[in-house]
Design a protein around this motif. Structure first.
Motif, PDB file in Angstrom:
ATOM      1  N   ARG A 420       1.094  -1.046   0.089  1.00  0.00           N
ATOM      2  CA  ARG A 420       0.096   0.051   0.211  1.00  0.00           C
ATOM      3  C   ARG A 420       0.814   1.407  -0.109  1.00  0.00           C
ATOM      4  N   ASN A 421       1.997   1.161   0.457  1.00  0.00           N
ATOM      5  CA  ASN A 421       2.962   2.364   0.470  1.00  0.00           C
ATOM      6  C   ASN A 421       2.898   2.974  -0.904  1.00  0.00           C
ATOM      7  N   PHE A 422       3.082   2.007  -1.993  1.00  0.00           N
ATOM      8  CA  PHE A 422       3.235   2.380  -3.266  1.00  0.00           C
ATOM      9  C   PHE A 422       2.362   3.578  -3.794  1.00  0.00           C
ATOM     10  N   LEU A 423       0.864   3.290  -3.085  1.00  0.00           N
ATOM     11  CA  LEU A 423      -0.045   4.065  -3.534  1.00  0.00           C
ATOM     12  C   LEU A 423       0.249   5.683  -3.462  1.00  0.00           C
ATOM     13  N   CYS A 424       0.891   5.882  -2.508  1.00  0.00           N
ATOM     14  CA  CYS A 424       1.396   7.152  -2.134  1.00  0.00           C
ATOM     15  C   CYS A 424       2.248   7.670  -3.381  1.00  0.00           C
ATOM     16  N   PHE A 425       3.120   7.086  -3.820  1.00  0.00           N
ATOM     17  CA  PHE A 425       3.991   7.227  -4.859  1.00  0.00           C
ATOM     18  C   PHE A 425       3.096   7.445  -6.050  1.00  0.00           C
ATOM     19  N   ILE A 426       2.215   6.488  -6.323  1.00  0.00           N
ATOM     20  CA  ILE A 426       1.725   6.667  -7.938  1.00  0.00           C
ATOM     21  C   ILE A 426       0.867   7.978  -7.870  1.00  0.00           C
ATOM     22  N   TRP A 427       0.392   8.410  -6.797  1.00  0.00           N
ATOM     23  CA  TRP A 427      -0.343   9.674  -7.248  1.00  0.00           C
ATOM     24  C   TRP A 427       0.239  11.094  -6.529  1.00  0.00           C
ATOM     25  N   HIS A 428       1.562  10.913  -6.257  1.00  0.00           N
ATOM     26  CA  HIS A 428       2.348  11.918  -5.794  1.00  0.00           C
ATOM     27  C   HIS A 428       2.663  13.102  -6.728  1.00  0.00           C
ATOM     28  N   PRO A 429       2.298  14.539  -6.277  1.00  0.00           N
ATOM     29  CA  PRO A 429       2.537  15.470  -6.930  1.00  0.00           C
ATOM     30  C   PRO A 429       3.391  15.752  -8.071  1.00  0.00           C
ATOM     31  N   ALA A 430       4.762  15.028  -7.933  1.00  0.00           N
ATOM     32  CA  ALA A 430       5.822  15.025  -8.695  1.00  0.00           C
ATOM     33  C   ALA A 430       5.786  14.255  -9.984  1.00  0.00           C
ATOM     34  N   PHE A 431       4.588  13.252 -10.217  1.00  0.00           N
ATOM     35  CA  PHE A 431       4.309  12.656 -11.083  1.00  0.00           C
ATOM     36  C   PHE A 431       3.225  12.899 -11.785  1.00  0.00           C
ATOM     37  N   GLU A 432       2.655  14.281 -11.597  1.00  0.00           N
ATOM     38  CA  GLU A 432       1.328  14.694 -12.278  1.00  0.00           C
ATOM     39  C   GLU A 432       1.482  14.808 -13.730  1.00  0.00           C
ATOM     40  N   GLU A 433       2.631  15.132 -14.384  1.00  0.00           N
ATOM     41  CA  GLU A 433       2.895  15.097 -15.788  1.00  0.00           C
ATOM     42  C   GLU A 433       2.603  13.884 -16.388  1.00  0.00           C
ATOM     43  N   LEU A 434       3.017  12.834 -15.820  1.00  0.00           N
ATOM     44  CA  LEU A 434       2.833  11.286 -16.387  1.00  0.00           C
ATOM     45  C   LEU A 434       1.429  10.821 -16.195  1.00  0.00           C
ATOM     46  N   ARG A 435       0.864  11.152 -15.056  1.00  0.00           N
ATOM     47  CA  ARG A 435      -0.780  10.947 -14.855  1.00  0.00           C
ATOM     48  C   ARG A 435      -1.530  11.631 -15.937  1.00  0.00           C
ATOM     49  N   GLN A 436      -1.236  12.865 -16.156  1.00  0.00           N
ATOM     50  CA  GLN A 436      -2.096  13.495 -17.271  1.00  0.00           C
ATOM     51  C   GLN A 436      -1.962  12.873 -18.490  1.00  0.00           C
ATOM     52  N   TRP A 437      -0.683  12.585 -18.760  1.00  0.00           N
ATOM     53  CA  TRP A 437      -0.688  11.861 -20.237  1.00  0.00           C
ATOM     54  C   TRP A 437      -1.317  10.608 -20.318  1.00  0.00           C
ATOM     55  N   VAL A 438      -1.153   9.834 -19.070  1.00  0.00           N
ATOM     56  CA  VAL A 438      -1.967   8.401 -19.183  1.00  0.00           C
ATOM     57  C   VAL A 438      -3.341   8.640 -19.337  1.00  0.00           C
ATOM     58  N   VAL A 439      -4.048   9.380 -18.456  1.00  0.00           N
ATOM     59  CA  VAL A 439      -5.353   9.551 -18.855  1.00  0.00           C
ATOM     60  C   VAL A 439      -5.879  10.017 -19.899  1.00  0.00           C
ATOM     61  N   THR A 440      -4.878  10.865 -20.724  1.00  0.00           N
ATOM     62  CA  THR A 440      -5.274  11.617 -22.001  1.00  0.00           C
ATOM     63  C   THR A 440      -5.182  10.577 -23.167  1.00  0.00           C
ATOM     64  N   HIS A 441      -4.154   9.657 -22.921  1.00  0.00           N
ATOM     65  CA  HIS A 441      -3.967   8.649 -24.251  1.00  0.00           C
ATOM     66  C   HIS A 441      -5.099   7.756 -24.221  1.00  0.00           C
TER      67      HIS A 441
END
Length: 655
Positions: A420-441
Motif C-alpha cells: 500500500r505504500n506505493f499508492l502514495c507514490f503513484i499519486w504523488h504531485p511529482a508525477f502529475e505530468e505522467l498521470r495527465q498523459w496516461v488519462v489523456t492517451h
C-alpha cells in the motif's frame, strides 16, 4: 579526603567497618614493601598507619570511580567492579557519579540507535528515492551519448504514430523530480500531500490482504460478483474488499432501472456495503473528488487497512486460491518492495545493443535471485537498459502474444500484489505530468505506467508466479512431485514435460475491439519508457535456478517447464528451495492446499487414476467423465473411478 561513597552514606559507622575490613583484607593479600608489619608501640606509629589506610581508601575510591562505565580489559578491573556492585547492593544505594555514568551511556546508546533509525528512514524517504531516479536518468543520458556511431540508428522498423497525443519528453522524469525537489526543500512541510516511503523488502508477518476491484458499469457485476462470493467464503486472509466505483452512485442505487439478473447483483453488493460485518465496502470515486480514471484503484484515498493489496480487473481473469494465496502472496512476502504478479507482458527490444544488454542484465537478475537464498541483503540490483530514442533511434515492440515467466516488463493488473505504500507514490504531485498523459492517451495505459514507475522507485524488476497451478483441474503426477533442488541448466528426464510454449490467447478482447489497439499500446510503452529513459532487466520466473528453467531458442531467453506447475514445485514453498528461508518456512502449507484440492476434485484421492488424460480421445478428460457419473448417477467416487477405467483403460495411470 573521603570517598564519595562514604560521604553519601547515612550509616557512617557501618560503612567504616565494611571498608576497613575490605581494605585490611586487601592489604594482607597484597603487602607493599614500604609498609612491612611493625610493632604498634607509639601514637606516631598509629597516626602513620591511619594515614596509610586513608590514602589506600582514596586510591581505591579513585580506581572504583574510574572503572565505572568503561570496558574492563583485565580480571582485576572486573573484580573491582564486582566489589563495587556488591557494596552498592549491601548499602542499598547508588552514587551520583554512577548515575551520571549510566545516563551518559544510555544517552550514547540512544543517540546511536536514533542515528541508525534515521539512516533507515532516510534510505526509503521520497527525497532519497527521487534523487536515485534522477541519477539513473542522467546516467542513462550519458550512456546514450557514449553509444558508438556504428551502433546508432540500427533499428530498421520505424515507430508508427498511432494517436494525435505527443510523446512524453525523453528523460522528462528527471526534470519533473528535480523541479519538485527544488520547490519543496528538505525542511519544508507539504500539507497538501503526505510524505511517501518505500515499503520494506520483506513482510513475512503479513497474513491478511485487501482485494481491490474497479468497475464503472453494472454490466460487469455478474462477472466479478460470482467469483467474489467464492473468495469471501474460502480465501484465507481476505479481510477487506474495496470496490472502486467510477460511476455515479445512482447507477448502483437505482436498482429498479437495472434489468434482469443484474438487479440481483446490484442489490447484493449494496447489502454487503451496508453490512458492517462484511469485508466489502464501496469506494465511490466521484464522491471523493476523483474523475473516472483507471488509476483510481491505486489512489491513497482508498486507505486499505492491510499492508498488501491484491488486484483483479472487473472482467477477470480470476486466478485460483492456490495460485494467488499459496503461491503469489508467499512470493510477495519475500519481495514486498516490488510489484508481484502472474500476468506479465514482454517488451521486445529491436536494436542489437539493447538485445545484448537484455541478456546480460537479465542473467544478473537471475543470479541475484538464485544466490540470495537467505533474503534481501541490500546488494546493488541488475542494471537497467537505456532506451535512447533521440540519440540512437531506439524503440521497442509491445509483445501481446504471450505471458512469459522471464523477461516480462509490464504486469497486467489481474492477479497482482502491491504494498500500500506505493499508492502514495503513484499519486504523488511529482508525477502529475505522467498521470495527465496516461488519462489523456486513448489506451489509458495504467498498467504500463504502474509497472514502470514502481520498478524505478524500487530499482528492481517485478517478480512473477504461475497464474495457474495443478489442483482440481489437473492431477498431481509423480513428475510434478519432483523436489525442485536448485540445479542450474539441468533438464528433467521426462521429455513429455518439455512441451513447446504456446501463445496465451486469453484476455485479449480489447486488442481486437478497437481499431489499431495494438499500435496504440506500442506507442504508449515507447512514450513511457522514453520518459524514464530506461527499462528494468525483466522478470525472473518462478523456476529460476531449478531444473525446470529451460533455455529458449525463440523469444525470451528462458522459460519454465512445466508451464503450470503444482504448488510443491515452487521453490519458495519447498524446504531448502530458493527463497524458502527468506520467511519462516511453513511445511503444512502444501498439505493444506492439497487437502482443499482433494475436496474439489475427488479423483485426486486415487493414485492409479489419470484424471487429466483424455477420455476415449474425446474433448473431455477422465476426471470430467468421473465427475459426470458422480453428479448424474449418484456414484460414489470409487464406483465412478472404476466405471471410467472400465470404459477407457487409458484412464488408469501406468506405474
Amino acid at each position: 579526603m573521603t570517598s564519595p561513597l562514604l560521604a553519601s552514606s547515612p550509616n557512617k559507622t557501618k560503612i567504616d567497618d565494611v571498608i576497613k575490613h575490605r581494605s585490611e583484607t586487601h592489604l594482607q593479600r597484597t603487602p607493599f614493601p614500604s609498609h612491612q608489619p611493625r610493632r604498634k608501640s607509639t601514637k606516631s606509629h598509629q597516626r602513620n598507619c591511619m594515614l596509610v589506610i586513608i590514602g589506600m581508601l582514596v586510591i581505591c575510591s579513585m580506581i572504583l570511580s574510574l572503572s565505572i562505565g568503561h570496558y574492563h580489559h583485565n580480571q582485576y578491573a572486573d573484580e573491582l567492579l564486582s566489589m563495587q556492585s556488591r557494596l552498592r547492593v549491601f548499602l542499598g544505594e547508588e552514587t551520583n557519579n554512577d548515575k551520571s555514568g549510566d545516563k551518559e551511556r544510555s544517552d550514547t546508546n540512544n543517540s546511536n540507535s536514533q542515528d541508525k533509525h534515521q539512516e533507515a528512514i532516510d534510505s526509503i524517504h521520497e527525497r532519497t528515492i527521487f534523487e536515485s531516479i534522477v541519477k539513473r536518468a542522467k546516467w542513462t543520458e550519458d550512456q546514450c551519448n557514449r553509444t558508438p556511431s556504428n551502433e546508432r540508428n540500427s533499428v530498421k522498423k520505424s515507430l508508427k504514430v498511432a494517436t494525435d497525443l505527443p510523446m512524453l519528453p525523453e528523460g522528462g522524469v528527471a526534470r519533473a523530480l528535480e523541479k519538485w525537489l527544488k520547490e519543496n526543500p528538505q525542511l519544508s512541510t507539504n500539507n497538501d500531500y503526505p510524505t511517501c516511503y518505500l515499503p520494506p523488502p520483506k513482510s513475512c508477518n503479513v497474513t491478511t490482504y485487501t482485494l481491490v476491484i474497479m468497475s464503472h458499469t453494472t454490466e460487469r457485476l455478474q462477472t466479478f460478483m460470482d467469483p467474489l462470493s467464492s473468495m469471501v467464503d474460502s480465501w484465507p486472509g481476505l479481510t477487506e474488499i474495496i470496490i472502486v466505483w467510477n460511476s455515479p452512485r445512482t447507477t448502483l442505487v437505482e436498482v429498479d432501472k437495472i434489468g434482469g439478473k443484474l438487479r440481483k447483483y446490484a442489490t447484493q453488493i449494496l447489502q454487503w456495503d451496508r453490512d458492517a460485518s462484511h469485508p466489502l465496502r464501496i469506494f465511490f470515486s466521484l464522491e471523493e473528488g476523483l474523475k473516472n480514471n483507471l488509476l483510481n484503484r491505486y489512489h491513497p484515498k482508498l486507505k486499505p487497512k492491510n499492508e498488501v493489496v491484491m488486484y483483479f480487473d472487473d472482467d477477470g481473469p480470476f486466478w485460483s486460491k492456490e495460485a494467488m494465496v499459496y503461491g503469489g502472496l508467499e512470493l510477495w512476502k519475500r519481495n514486498s518492495n516490488v510489484q508481484v504478479g502472474a500476468f506479465p507482458r514482454n517488451i521486445r527490444f529491436l536494436s542489437d545493443r539493447m538485445k545484448q544488454l537484455e541478456k546480460t542484465n537479465l542473467q544478473q537478475s537471475i543470479d541475484i535471485v538464485v544466490n540470495d537464498v537467505n533474503g534481501y541483503s541490500g546488494e546493488s540490483h541488475a542494471t537497467f537498459t537505456p532506451v535512447c530514442r533521440n540519440v540512437t533511434g531506439d524503440h521497442v515492440e509491445y509483445n501481446y502474444f504471450t505471458f512469459p515467466d522471464f523477461a516480462g516488463h509490464v504486469l497486467l493488473p489481474s492477479g497482482t500484489f502491491l504494498h500500500r505504500n506505493f499508492l502514495c507514490f503513484i499519486w504523488h504531485p511529482a508525477f502529475e505530468e505522467l498521470r495527465q498523459w496516461v488519462v489523456t492517451h486513448k489506451t489509458m495505459p495504467d498498467d504500463m505506467t504502474v509497472s514502470t514507475l514502481i520498478s524505478h522507485l524500487s530499482g528492481r524488476a517485478p517478480r512473477t508466479f504461475p497464474r495457474e497451478v495443478f489442483n482440481a483441474k489437473r492431477r498431481l503426477s509423480s513428475v510434478d512431485m519432483i523436489d525442485p533442488v536448485p540445479l542450474q541448466n539441468e533438464h528433467i528426464s521426462d521429455r513429455s514435460r518439455s512441451q513447446s510454449l504456446q501463445p496465451d490467447q486469453s484476455h485479449r478482447r480489447l486488442l481486437w475491439k478497437q481499431k489499431n489497439w495494438g499500435g496504440m499500446r506500442e506507442e504508449a510503452i515507447n512514450s513511457i519508457l522514453g520518459y524514464f529513459g530506461s527499462i528494468h532487466p525483466g522478470t525472473v520466473g518462478w523456476c529460476a535456478g531449478t531444473s525446470y528453467m529451460k533455455n529458449n531458442n525463440r523469444g525470451v531467453p528462458f522459460v519454465c517447464h512445466p508451464e503450470k506447475p503444482s504448488l510443491d514445485l515452487l521453490p519458495w514453498l519447498t524446504k531448502g528451495g530458493i527463497g524458502s528461508t527468506q520467511c519462516p518456512f511453513d511445511p503444512d502449507l502444501i498439505k493444506q492446499s492439497l487437502k482443499f484440492a482433494k475436496e474439489e476434485d475427488t479423483s485426486l484421492e486415487f493414485d492409479d487414476f489419470c484424471g487429466e488424460c483424455k477420455y476415449k480421445g474425446m474433448g473431455i478428460t477422465c476426471q470430467k467423465r468421473m465427475q459426470y457419473l458422480i453428479d448424474h448417477y449418484n456414484n460414489t467416487p470409487h464406483e465412478a473411478k472404476t466405471a471410467v477405467v472400465k470404459e477407457d483403460p487409458g484412464c488408469e495411470k501406468k506405474r
